[in-house]
Design a protein around this motif. Structure first.
Motif, PDB file in Angstrom:
ATOM      1  N   ALA A  63       0.985  -1.173   0.024  1.00 22.26           N
ATOM      2  CA  ALA A  63      -0.112   0.017  -0.051  1.00 22.26           C
ATOM      3  C   ALA A  63       0.756   1.134  -0.003  1.00 22.26           C
ATOM      4  CB  ALA A  63      -0.786  -0.002   1.111  1.00 22.26           C
ATOM      5  N   PRO A  64       0.305   2.449  -0.636  1.00 22.16           N
ATOM      6  CA  PRO A  64       1.086   3.561  -0.531  1.00 22.16           C
ATOM      7  C   PRO A  64       1.516   3.990   0.817  1.00 22.16           C
ATOM      8  CG  PRO A  64      -0.828   3.702  -2.034  1.00 22.16           C
ATOM      9  CD  PRO A  64      -0.961   2.521  -1.145  1.00 22.16           C
ATOM     10  N   GLY A  65       2.507   4.925   1.003  1.00 19.32           N
ATOM     11  CA  GLY A  65       2.856   5.340   2.336  1.00 19.32           C
ATOM     12  C   GLY A  65       1.811   6.396   2.822  1.00 19.32           C
ATOM     13  N   LEU A  66       1.827   6.965   4.034  1.00 12.19           N
ATOM     14  CA  LEU A  66       0.809   7.541   4.642  1.00 12.19           C
ATOM     15  C   LEU A  66       0.868   8.867   3.881  1.00 12.19           C
ATOM     16  CD1 LEU A  66       0.798   6.832   8.368  1.00 12.19           C
ATOM     17  CD2 LEU A  66      -0.910   5.938   6.525  1.00 12.19           C
ATOM     18  N   ARG A  67       2.013   9.739   3.749  1.00 14.75           N
ATOM     19  CA  ARG A  67       2.098  10.801   3.271  1.00 14.75           C
ATOM     20  C   ARG A  67       2.888  10.942   1.926  1.00 14.75           C
ATOM     21  NH1 ARG A  67       2.042  10.917   8.821  1.00 14.75           N
ATOM     22  NH2 ARG A  67       0.407  12.213   9.791  1.00 14.75           N
ATOM     23  N   ASP A  68       2.842  12.062   1.124  1.00 15.52           N
ATOM     24  CA  ASP A  68       3.654  12.195   0.042  1.00 15.52           C
ATOM     25  C   ASP A  68       5.343  12.093   0.477  1.00 15.52           C
ATOM     26  OD1 ASP A  68       1.669  12.478  -1.556  1.00 15.52           O
ATOM     27  OD2 ASP A  68       1.858  14.754  -1.472  1.00 15.52           O
ATOM     28  N   GLY A  69       5.987  11.007   0.021  1.00 10.21           N
ATOM     29  CA  GLY A  69       7.316  10.993   0.201  1.00 10.21           C
ATOM     30  C   GLY A  69       7.589   9.966   1.200  1.00 10.21           C
ATOM     31  N   ASP A  70       6.865   9.400   2.043  1.00  6.54           N
ATOM     32  CA  ASP A  70       6.721   8.050   2.683  1.00  6.54           C
ATOM     33  C   ASP A  70       7.001   6.815   2.000  1.00  6.54           C
ATOM     34  OD1 ASP A  70       6.316   9.792   4.899  1.00  6.54           O
ATOM     35  OD2 ASP A  70       4.351   9.004   5.621  1.00  6.54           O
ATOM     36  N   ALA A  71       7.745   6.081   2.522  1.00  3.46           N
ATOM     37  CA  ALA A  71       7.940   4.711   2.011  1.00  3.46           C
ATOM     38  C   ALA A  71       6.708   3.934   1.878  1.00  3.46           C
ATOM     39  CB  ALA A  71       9.090   4.008   2.598  1.00  3.46           C
ATOM     40  N   PRO A  72       6.567   3.202   0.831  1.00  2.00           N
ATOM     41  CA  PRO A  72       5.196   2.445   0.849  1.00  2.00           C
ATOM     42  C   PRO A  72       5.347   1.227   1.711  1.00  2.00           C
ATOM     43  CG  PRO A  72       6.747   1.777  -1.343  1.00  2.00           C
ATOM     44  CD  PRO A  72       7.387   3.079  -0.370  1.00  2.00           C
ATOM     45  N   PHE A  73       4.121   0.570   2.148  1.00  2.00           N
ATOM     46  CA  PHE A  73       4.268  -0.555   2.794  1.00  2.00           C
ATOM     47  C   PHE A  73       4.460  -1.531   2.151  1.00  2.00           C
ATOM     48  CE2 PHE A  73       1.175   2.334   4.959  1.00  2.00           C
ATOM     49  CZ  PHE A  73       1.791   2.345   6.451  1.00  2.00           C
ATOM     50  N   GLY A  74       5.307  -2.675   2.531  1.00  2.00           N
ATOM     51  CA  GLY A  74       5.720  -3.795   1.577  1.00  2.00           C
ATOM     52  C   GLY A  74       4.603  -4.904   1.607  1.00  2.00           C
ATOM     53  N   GLY A  75       3.821  -5.177   2.610  1.00  2.00           N
ATOM     54  CA  GLY A  75       2.891  -6.195   2.430  1.00  2.00           C
ATOM     55  C   GLY A  75       3.084  -7.619   2.408  1.00  2.00           C
ATOM     56  N   HIS A  76       4.472  -7.992   3.385  1.00  2.00           N
ATOM     57  CA  HIS A  76       4.594  -9.322   3.466  1.00  2.00           C
ATOM     58  C   HIS A  76       4.317 -10.184   4.789  1.00  2.00           C
ATOM     59  CE1 HIS A  76       7.402  -8.179   0.377  1.00  2.00           C
ATOM     60  NE2 HIS A  76       8.117  -7.424   1.117  1.00  2.00           N
ATOM     61  N   GLY A  77       3.111  -9.463   5.278  1.00  2.00           N
ATOM     62  CA  GLY A  77       2.444 -10.049   6.455  1.00  2.00           C
ATOM     63  C   GLY A  77       2.112 -11.669   6.255  1.00  2.00           C
ATOM     64  N   ASP A  78       1.824 -11.978   5.182  1.00  2.00           N
ATOM     65  CA  ASP A  78       1.300 -13.274   5.183  1.00  2.00           C
ATOM     66  C   ASP A  78       2.382 -14.364   5.197  1.00  2.00           C
ATOM     67  OD1 ASP A  78      -1.505 -13.095   4.775  1.00  2.00           O
ATOM     68  OD2 ASP A  78      -1.442 -12.986   2.855  1.00  2.00           O
ATOM     69  N   ARG A  79       3.673 -13.759   4.587  1.00  2.00           N
ATOM     70  CA  ARG A  79       5.019 -14.432   5.020  1.00  2.00           C
ATOM     71  C   ARG A  79       5.532 -14.689   6.281  1.00  2.00           C
ATOM     72  NH1 ARG A  79      10.144 -11.851   1.632  1.00  2.00           N
ATOM     73  NH2 ARG A  79      10.032 -10.772   3.704  1.00  2.00           N
ATOM     74  N   THR A  80       5.186 -13.658   7.112  1.00  2.00           N
ATOM     75  CA  THR A  80       5.736 -13.328   8.236  1.00  2.00           C
ATOM     76  C   THR A  80       4.624 -14.367   9.180  1.00  2.00           C
ATOM     77  OG1 THR A  80       6.204 -11.142   8.024  1.00  2.00           O
ATOM     78  CG2 THR A  80       5.897 -11.982  10.447  1.00  2.00           C
ATOM     79  N   LEU A  81       3.429 -14.588   8.852  1.00  2.00           N
ATOM     80  CA  LEU A  81       2.458 -15.520   9.580  1.00  2.00           C
ATOM     81  C   LEU A  81       3.097 -16.671   9.308  1.00  2.00           C
ATOM     82  CD1 LEU A  81      -0.101 -16.170  11.257  1.00  2.00           C
ATOM     83  CD2 LEU A  81      -1.199 -15.962   9.073  1.00  2.00           C
ATOM     84  N   ARG A  82       3.340 -17.142   8.024  1.00  2.00           N
ATOM     85  CA  ARG A  82       3.819 -18.638   7.820  1.00  2.00           C
ATOM     86  C   ARG A  82       5.146 -19.005   8.555  1.00  2.00           C
ATOM     87  NH1 ARG A  82      -0.474 -19.267   7.236  1.00  2.00           N
ATOM     88  NH2 ARG A  82       0.243 -21.035   8.592  1.00  2.00           N
ATOM     89  N   GLU A  83       6.036 -18.099   8.692  1.00  2.00           N
ATOM     90  CA  GLU A  83       7.194 -18.165   9.368  1.00  2.00           C
ATOM     91  C   GLU A  83       6.860 -18.093  10.843  1.00  2.00           C
ATOM     92  OE1 GLU A  83      10.933 -15.502  10.238  1.00  2.00           O
ATOM     93  OE2 GLU A  83      10.451 -15.671   8.192  1.00  2.00           O
ATOM     94  N   LEU A  84       6.105 -17.486  11.487  1.00  2.00           N
ATOM     95  CA  LEU A  84       5.888 -17.626  12.687  1.00  2.00           C
ATOM     96  C   LEU A  84       5.065 -18.955  13.166  1.00  2.00           C
ATOM     97  CD1 LEU A  84       5.253 -16.193  15.679  1.00  2.00           C
ATOM     98  CD2 LEU A  84       3.023 -15.509  14.717  1.00  2.00           C
TER      99      LEU A  84
END
Length: 533
Positions: A63-84
């Motif tokens: 997803a886009p960052g919260l404000r102009d110039g902010d880094a976007p969100f990577g979206g790797h949560g499902d990978r983290t969940l499987r690792e956990l």
């Protein structure tokens, strides 16, 4: 491992020993929360799970960052969940000699977003706590609406600071409305749900929210010791798909549930237990009962507060029509309640979502133990905070409450201009805050209610109001204006009824509502919009 540093994970074993349920708490490696302190004295075990790069590893999709110039969100949560679940938890089991019979997950901020998304994605997580969770995240609610899951016998706890919807980037100001929608959907999918609105903003009261969230999960999990739960092995894990229409609705103050999981982690429909309200969609009969025990507190201003002994959550009891019985079995009045009394509370189980909560539907209060003020010592800080008088320089705060089929929902509309007077150092001070016209605000930036049709809404304030005027505009008319920065649309007056110190009016989807309240100290305007539920 890619997302989780296994070497820095810790486990604090619970009082139930190696088979105690395990609560996985998401932590920041560089700025850890007080998990060590929060884990003490629990029946369940608590695991500290440090995860770096929250913006990438805890978000469900890019997803886009919260404000102009902010880094976007990577979206790797499902990978983290499987690792956990597939790697980290089994490794912790081997390292610490534990075999937890159930798993739960807890997190703060983006960690709360991850905890809730993980709970919805994987049925092996029987409970979650989303603490000041970033549930404003783009697409979260829509994804949850498209992907119903089987929540029977499971539990979701949400908490939020009451000032959080008033700060941050515009999308973040929708957090309360989005949290409430997530809670409604969890109800619809069969989950037990708890919501707590506490003091402060996103950067305050971290430890209190963490400890309350872990307490809620610990209490819920502690009731499952005789149900024969079998936790999923990694090869058995699968998405929590909705398979039946069973719905068990829990009041905020109640964590009781009946939970049975068979091999493969397939949740079975739960039977109503003490502290639950069972709703049978197939009949016109709705059986409602709720019973709990609490400690009574008489505050400095004479009002009575109850602290639920299971959840440790405070709430104001509605005692006007309640039958009150003393320790000898004789009927008495609320004046007989004293600090330290242990009381059994019976009512309809509907808790109004505020902090402290409000429980107007109480039918019976029985003093089962006279107790003593010393019983309240563990709650001294909480009671001290509630005894503090409100800041007279702060304009009155409003709460809008309405009922859906699933729950009683509350929202805190944003302030939209005020004139407020107070005394400081013996001198009168008047502050005026001017803002744009109510129709000039962007609809997406407004706190929203979500209803299916005309619905009664009740407005209450933290100081008494003497008058309320409500105006509404069609969102379609506002959107169709040629110049939204200079529009001057006439509003429609809405009929208001005064009721027991609160005010009631009807809200409808597709309209924006502005209401102006009059107080002894001045006037305050409030604004929210209503969408189709």
């Amino acid at each position: 491992m890619d997302c989780i540093d296994l070497e820095t994970c810790e486990v604090f074993q619970g009082a139930e020993g190696p088979t105690a349920p395990l609560i996985c708490v998401i932590d920041l490696p560089e700025h850890p929360f007080g998990i060590t302190e929060a884990a003490q004295g629990r029946r369940a075990s608590v695991a500290r799970i440090p995860i770096a790069a929250w913006g990438d590893n805890l978000t469900p999709w890019p997803a886009p960052g919260l404000r102009d110039g902010d880094a976007p969100f990577g979206g790797h949560g499902d990978r983290t969940l499987r690792e956990l679940l597939d790697s980290v938890v089994p490794a912790l089991e081997r390292r610490h000699g534990i075999r937890p019979r159930a798993l739960a997950i807890c997190g703060y901020s983006l960690g709360g977003l991850f905890a809730f998304h993980a709970f919805c994605r994987d049925a092996c997580l029987v409970a979650c706590a989303s603490l000041s969770g970033s549930l404003w995240y783009e697409g979260l609610v829509e994804d949850l609406e498209r992907h119903p899951f089987d929540g029977a016998g499971r539990y979701a706890y949400f908490s939020l600071g009451k000032k959080e919807p008033r700060s941050g980037a515009p999308i973040m100001r929708r957090v309360q409305a989005r949290m409430e929608r997530c809670a409604e959907l969890c109800h619809e999918y069969g989950c037990g749900v708890g919501i707590v609105m506490g003091p402060g903003n996103h950067m305050q009261h971290h430890q209190e929210r963490l400890e309350a969230g872990i307490s809620a999960l610990d209490s819920f999990l502690g009731r499952q010791e005789t149900t024969g739960m079998i936790r999923c092995a990694p090869t058995e894990r699968r998405p929590a798909m909705k398979t039946h229409p069973c719905l068990t609705l829990f009041a905020t103050a109640s964590l009781a549930a009946s939970l049975a999981l068979t091999a493969g982690c397939s949740a079975q429909p739960s039977l109503p237990t003490e502290g639950s309200t069972s709703i049978d969609r197939g009949s016109d009969n709705v059986a409602q009962s709720f019973s709990s025990t609490a400690l009574a507190v008489v505050l400095d201003n004479g009002s009575v507060l109850f602290i639920d002994r299971d959840t440790e959550s405070p709430y104001y009891p509605g005692l006007d029509t309640a039958r009150i019985v003393d320790a000898d079995g004789n009927e008495t009045s609320a004046d007989a309640l004293a600090s330290g009394n242990v009381v059994r509370v019976t009512g309809n189980g509907i808790m109004l979502e505020s902090y402290p909560g409000q429980y107007p539907g109480i039918t019976d209060v029985e003093i089962v133990d006279e107790g003593a003020p010393e019983n309240l010592e563990p709650y001294a800080d909480m009671i001290s905070e509630l005894n503090v008088e409100r800041d007279p320089a702060e304009p009155a705060q409003a709460t809008v409450e309405y009922r859906t089929e699933q729950a009683v929902v509350s929202l805190m509309p944003q302030t939209n201009g005020y004139t407020w007077s107070y005394e400081e150092n013996g001198e009168g001070v008047t502050v005026t805050a001017d803002v744009a016209d109510p129709v000039q605000a962007k609809a997406d930036d407004l706190i929203d209610a979500q209803v299916d049709g005309p619905t009664d809404a009740t407005v209450s304030f933290d100081v008494p109001a003497s008058d309320l005027r409500v105006t509404r505009w069609s969102e379609a008319d506002i959107a169709g204006a040629t110049d939204p920065n200079s529009i001057n649309l006439p509003g429609e007056d809405v009929q208001v009824t005064a009721s027991d110190g609160a005010y009631v009016f009807t809200i409808e989807p597709g309209y924006r509502y502005f209401f102006e309240a009059t107080f002894d100290a001045g006037t305050v305007g409030y604004l929210f919009t209503v969408r189709e539920g």
